[in-house]
Design an enzyme around this catalytic site. Sequence first.
Site: not given
Length: 412
Positions: A144, A384, A387
């Site tokens: 990702s 997070d 990312h």
Amino acid sequence: MTTLPSPDRHNQYLLPAALALLIFIGCLRIVLDNSKNTRLFFRLAGGGYRVLRRPIRVSKDEIIEKGCDIFDGKWVWDNLSHPLYTEKSCPLLVKQVTCLKNGRPDSYYQNWKWQPDGCNLPRFNALKLLEILRDKRLMLVGDSVQRGMFDSMVCLVQSVIPEGKKSLKRVPPRKIFRAEEYNASIEYYWAPFLVESISDHATNHTVLKRLVRLDSISNHSKQWEGVDFLVFESYVWWMYKPTINATYGNLNNIQEYNVTKAYKIALETWANWIDTSINSHNQKVFFMTMSPTHLWNWEWKTGDGGNCFGETQPIQHPYWGTGSNLDVMGIVKDVLERLRVNVRVLNITQMSEYRKDGHASIYGERKGKLLTKEQRLDPKNYADCIHWCLPGVPDTWNEILYGVLLQDYRKF
């Protein structure tokens, strides 16, 4: 007696001249009209047309000076030229990366430009990149984090393409962006371990019970065959625990491997495919190094047990966090050096290490949903720090990739 030329004889000279003039004007118009799109059309003897590229002009300030390490430098504040696009100007962005839209109170993370020591990166030019990609495919392969680089690349080019001449399709495990007039595609392929695993489903991949096939890559590699530009990345999914369950040869013989040992075997499997399947005359291969995490703020300041949440400035001093594994870096270096095919390293790790401020933090998604109000109040458990927000750090990775592709184009 002198006989004057008849009108018919006079016309037989005028008519061919007029036709020749009309043909010349028509051809000139075709050339001028299509020069706007940096291409020329030539009629083929058997019918139809062939499209020829016009050379891209590369100015002096777009040339990366010989001997300059573009990966060694610092982040400088630049709110004039950066960001290169906005969330509003790129409707194709997914919720995982639209941090401003998701409630982030500051946008400073968008205004930092990477400045190599002793040279400059060429400014990103979407039209030039599309011309480089004409009749070609660029594919980003990985997890990702690599998908974020894909999203960034799409945003960097899509604004210069007219409506109706571009498309984005999801064909799991791929996402495909097409620029129709250039017959070019920018693609993303989900392969978090590069080799095959039980986490290869693009949307329904398990996290807790990871199992990889260290010697198997054929299902993935079928999708990579013939791609003109391949950019590989694989790191974060290996780092979940110090050990990982894996098979080698016998699918029924599941063993627990040290992660670094398993990573080395998997990368060697990938490298064998590169050496036996890549045509270096027609294909170019890149490997992107680790995208760092910023999970513990005590690593860059006197921490309080927090993480990347609330960070608004890059680290401005020498820094290497525990989120980047030096053993893995060494494995990548060793395996790539033994390849017969030239694989260029995009060493984005150190530059990204400084950007503790660029992560999605509590302004992204978890399991496909935005965080709830209660979850946002608990950043220690829900931020997070893997990312990246967009616009942001992945744009710089693409600026570097563009700079390298432009250099290659100029040499060719």
